[in-house]
Design a protein around this motif. Structure first.
Motif, PDB file in Angstrom:
ATOM      1  N   ALA A  44      37.418  44.044  34.288  1.00 58.38           N
ATOM      2  CA  ALA A  44      38.661  43.083  34.941  1.00 58.38           C
ATOM      3  C   ALA A  44      38.648  42.018  34.705  1.00 58.38           C
ATOM      4  CB  ALA A  44      38.891  43.702  36.392  1.00 58.38           C
ATOM      5  N   ARG A  45      37.280  41.204  35.015  1.00 63.39           N
ATOM      6  CA  ARG A  45      36.961  39.768  34.800  1.00 63.39           C
ATOM      7  C   ARG A  45      37.054  39.277  33.421  1.00 63.39           C
ATOM      8  NH1 ARG A  45      32.520  37.756  39.343  1.00 63.39           N
ATOM      9  NH2 ARG A  45      33.538  35.794  38.852  1.00 63.39           N
ATOM     10  N   GLN A  46      36.684  39.941  32.575  1.00 65.29           N
ATOM     11  CA  GLN A  46      36.648  39.761  31.200  1.00 65.29           C
ATOM     12  C   GLN A  46      38.149  39.619  30.591  1.00 65.29           C
ATOM     13  OE1 GLN A  46      34.092  42.126  28.821  1.00 65.29           O
ATOM     14  NE2 GLN A  46      34.983  41.151  27.020  1.00 65.29           N
ATOM     15  N   GLU A  47      38.872  40.502  31.263  1.00 64.35           N
ATOM     16  CA  GLU A  47      40.298  40.740  30.733  1.00 64.35           C
ATOM     17  C   GLU A  47      41.085  39.476  31.095  1.00 64.35           C
ATOM     18  OE1 GLU A  47      42.066  43.604  29.025  1.00 64.35           O
ATOM     19  OE2 GLU A  47      39.906  43.215  28.337  1.00 64.35           O
ATOM     20  N   GLY A  48      40.598  38.988  32.382  1.00 60.16           N
ATOM     21  CA  GLY A  48      41.546  37.938  33.138  1.00 60.16           C
ATOM     22  C   GLY A  48      42.799  38.443  33.848  1.00 60.16           C
ATOM     23  N   GLY A  49      43.420  37.653  34.171  1.00 57.63           N
ATOM     24  CA  GLY A  49      44.957  37.999  34.632  1.00 57.63           C
ATOM     25  C   GLY A  49      44.949  38.564  36.041  1.00 57.63           C
ATOM     26  N   PRO A  50      45.964  39.283  36.289  1.00 57.67           N
ATOM     27  CA  PRO A  50      46.209  39.874  37.531  1.00 57.67           C
ATOM     28  C   PRO A  50      45.228  40.962  37.697  1.00 57.67           C
ATOM     29  CG  PRO A  50      48.476  39.721  36.721  1.00 57.67           C
ATOM     30  CD  PRO A  50      47.476  39.173  35.568  1.00 57.67           C
ATOM     31  N   GLY A  69      48.129  43.069  34.115  1.00 53.09           N
ATOM     32  CA  GLY A  69      46.625  42.964  34.531  1.00 53.09           C
ATOM     33  C   GLY A  69      46.024  44.114  34.525  1.00 53.09           C
ATOM     34  N   THR A  70      44.795  44.199  35.239  1.00 50.73           N
ATOM     35  CA  THR A  70      44.055  45.317  35.348  1.00 50.73           C
ATOM     36  C   THR A  70      43.874  45.830  36.847  1.00 50.73           C
ATOM     37  OG1 THR A  70      42.328  44.384  33.936  1.00 50.73           O
ATOM     38  CG2 THR A  70      41.445  46.063  35.104  1.00 50.73           C
ATOM     39  N   VAL A  71      44.112  47.150  36.993  1.00 49.97           N
ATOM     40  CA  VAL A  71      44.044  47.872  38.281  1.00 49.97           C
ATOM     41  C   VAL A  71      42.640  48.433  38.147  1.00 49.97           C
ATOM     42  CG1 VAL A  71      44.860  49.674  39.830  1.00 49.97           C
ATOM     43  CG2 VAL A  71      46.431  48.207  38.761  1.00 49.97           C
ATOM     44  N   ILE A  72      41.576  48.363  39.148  1.00 45.56           N
ATOM     45  CA  ILE A  72      40.618  49.473  39.474  1.00 45.56           C
ATOM     46  C   ILE A  72      41.068  50.401  40.426  1.00 45.56           C
ATOM     47  CG2 ILE A  72      38.315  49.780  40.385  1.00 45.56           C
ATOM     48  CD1 ILE A  72      37.547  46.929  39.015  1.00 45.56           C
ATOM     49  N   GLY A 410      36.590  33.427  44.378  1.00 43.35           N
ATOM     50  CA  GLY A 410      37.868  34.205  44.853  1.00 43.35           C
ATOM     51  C   GLY A 410      38.414  35.225  44.085  1.00 43.35           C
ATOM     52  N   ILE A 411      37.413  36.170  43.732  1.00 45.11           N
ATOM     53  CA  ILE A 411      37.866  37.175  42.784  1.00 45.11           C
ATOM     54  C   ILE A 411      38.664  38.087  43.680  1.00 45.11           C
ATOM     55  CG2 ILE A 411      36.811  39.142  41.496  1.00 45.11           C
ATOM     56  CD1 ILE A 411      35.988  36.638  40.431  1.00 45.11           C
ATOM     57  N   PHE A 412      38.374  38.313  44.767  1.00 47.96           N
ATOM     58  CA  PHE A 412      38.879  39.446  45.915  1.00 47.96           C
ATOM     59  C   PHE A 412      39.780  38.582  46.853  1.00 47.96           C
ATOM     60  CE2 PHE A 412      34.556  41.258  44.688  1.00 47.96           C
ATOM     61  CZ  PHE A 412      35.155  42.027  43.826  1.00 47.96           C
ATOM     62  N   ASP A 413      40.917  37.561  46.218  1.00 46.92           N
ATOM     63  CA  ASP A 413      41.898  37.173  46.987  1.00 46.92           C
ATOM     64  C   ASP A 413      43.225  37.636  47.086  1.00 46.92           C
ATOM     65  OD1 ASP A 413      40.320  35.094  47.656  1.00 46.92           O
ATOM     66  OD2 ASP A 413      40.952  33.519  46.356  1.00 46.92           O
TER      67      ASP A 413
END
Ligand SMILES: Cc1cc2nc3c(=O)[nH]c(=O)nc-3n(C[C@H](O)[C@H](O)[C@H](O)COP(=O)(O)OP(=O)(O)OC[C@H]3O[C@@H](n4cnc5c(N)ncnc54)[C@H](O)[C@@H]3O)c2cc1C
Length: 424
Positions: A44-50, A69-72, A410-413
């Motif tokens: 998710a971090r590599q993809e960027g975006g929402p 974006g990416t959903v986990i 702020g990854i989990f913002d």
């Protein structure tokens, strides 16, 4: 290799939306085991975006899906195991209805919310106001340990003695600190309850609410009571009242005052399993419930609050007011013990506009000013000021320092972001 579902995959329609919103993420990553979550986070971090984290997909703030974006999606992490006499380990993707029915034959239960479809992950990182709350506390009060993947991609075990600060933060502000991949709860032995329902026709809504409040507050703590109040030309209310335990004589005595609050037009009570109290549909999410909600906590349903709430339903700005009891065992916990710090209120109050009326905001303002704190899980808005309603100053100060330490970028913002201050 990670299981990544993209548009065009046959499974995409099943995972793109959530209960309260439609979504069109570019990728939904479905970890099969907790050990895949750090890799999913790195993706998710590599993809960027929402970026969204999803457990049950029942979040009211609609942020567990996104556009582009990416959903986990932790739905596959749904195991429920008994690891000790009363301690159970539960995956974030399990739903509370299945948790209750799995624990039932073990003679155990965990107070969660009023819906069996709600996921463990969202509820157990924020609070958990449930139908045995006055006897057994919030869901987070049963938590004895958890595993979390923090922003640095490391899996950490949390308990009162392992990373105690982070364990404190996860119990109320969990979404700001990482992805919880497992919860260990000490369950209660109240797997059997007396479940009562009342329907009331209401002539004087404000008076009815005052009586409801007084009745709930003076009930023994075996009683937890949720009220759903509807306005319109003929106001009425439905109540779910749960007596935690098997003493039916005591239950009858405890339930009797609820027959005197107003004109009872329907009533039912039965001894049953706690698992049977939680309605569970298992429906696929399609953004089916796009209600707007505004929420707060109240110490008492005094005359001013009751009048203010009555006017919301009378004017039609709110289609429904939900009143959930807190108090009792919830208030035995010191307010500094968990990041959910509201330990003196007796009611959670939520105004619901089913068709998303913008006028709810203006109408709710008067009630908001009478509220004392807020439980984040019932707020559909995203106003940053709500963070200050949710966390009293001392709690927020501690959370800000911990946020700076554990999530400096702020990854989990996404879920009511706590702003960071430099660590002392
Ligand atoms: C019909 C209905 C009834 C409800 N009744 C109650 C009730 O009685 N009592 C009560 O307390 N609440 C109740 N709620 C609110 C509910 O607790 C929250 O909406 C909760 O967030 C839903 O959890 P979820 O896992 O299904 O949500 P999701 O949509 O999957 O997640 C919501 C948010 O929580 C965070 N999150 C989810 N999983 C994790 C994780 N594993 N680690 C870190 N953060 C995570 C993310 O920010 C995510 O966006 C109700 C909600 C609905 C829709």
């Amino acid at each position: 290799m990670l299981d990544i579902i993209r548009p065009g995959d046959d499974r995409y329609p099943l995972v793109r939306h959530v209960y309260s919103a439609e979504g069109s993420p570019a990728a939904v990553v479905r970890p099969r085991v907790p050990a895949e979550v750090p890799e999913a986070l790195a993706f998710a971090r590599q993809e960027g975006g929402p970026f969204s984290v999803r457990s049950g997909g029942h979040g009211i703030s609609s942020i567990s899906t996104n556009v582009g974006g990416t959903v986990i999606d932790l739905g596959a992490l749904s195991t429920i195991e008994r690891i000790d006499d009363r301690v159970v380990e539960v995956g974030p993707g399990a739903r509370w209805g299945r948790v209750a029915s799995t624990l039932r034959p073990w003679g155990l239960a965990i107070s969660s919310g009023d819906s069996g479809d709600v996921g463990v992950g969202g509820l157990a990182t924020t609070g958990g106001i449930g139908l045995m709350g006055r006897k057994h506390g919030l869901t987070i009060d049963s938590l004895v340990g958890a595993d979390i993947v923090t922003a640095d991609g490391v899996v950490r075990t949390l308990s009162p003695t392992d990373e105690p600060d982070l364990f404190w933060a996860v119990r109320g502000a969990g979404a700001n600190f990482g992805i919880v991949t497992g919860f260990r709860f000490r369950a209660s032995t109240d797997a059997s309850v007396v479940h009562a329902s009342f329907a009331y026709a209401i002539a004087d809504t404000a008076g009815f609410l005052e009586r409801w409040g007084a009745t709930v507050e003076s009930a023994p703590r075996s009683i937890s009571a949720f009220l759903y109040l509807f306005g319109g030309a003929q106001p009425f209310a439905q109540a779910t009242v749960v007596f935690a335990g098997t003493d039916t004589d005591a239950a009858v005595r405890a339930l009797e005052p609820f027959t005197r609050i107003g004109q009872v037009v329907g009533r039912r009570a039965e001894a049953t399993a706690y698992a049977d109290v939680l309605p569970t549909s298992g429906a696929v999410h399609s953004g089916q419930q796009t209600a707007v909600t505004r929420t707060g906590l109240a110490v008492h349903l005094d005359r001013r609050i009751s009048r203010s709430l009555a006017s919301l339903t009378r004017g039609g700005e709110a289609d429904m007011i939900q009143l959930r009891s807190v108090g009792g065992a919830i208030n035995d916990v010191p307010s500094s013990a968990t990041a959910y710090a509201h330990r003196h209120q007796n009611f959670s109050v939520t105004a619901v506009s089913m068709n998303g009326l913008q006028s709810l905001d203006a109408a709710w303002q008067e009630s908001r000013e009478l509220m004392d704190g807020l439980y984040l899980s019932f707020e559909s808005g995203h106003a940053p000021e709500r963070v200050e309603d949710a966390f009293p100053p001392e709690t927020l100060d501690r959370l800000r320092r911990l946020k700076a330490h554990w999530d400096p970028d702020g990854i989990f913002d996404q879920n009511f972001a706590i702003d960071r201050v430099a660590s002392a």
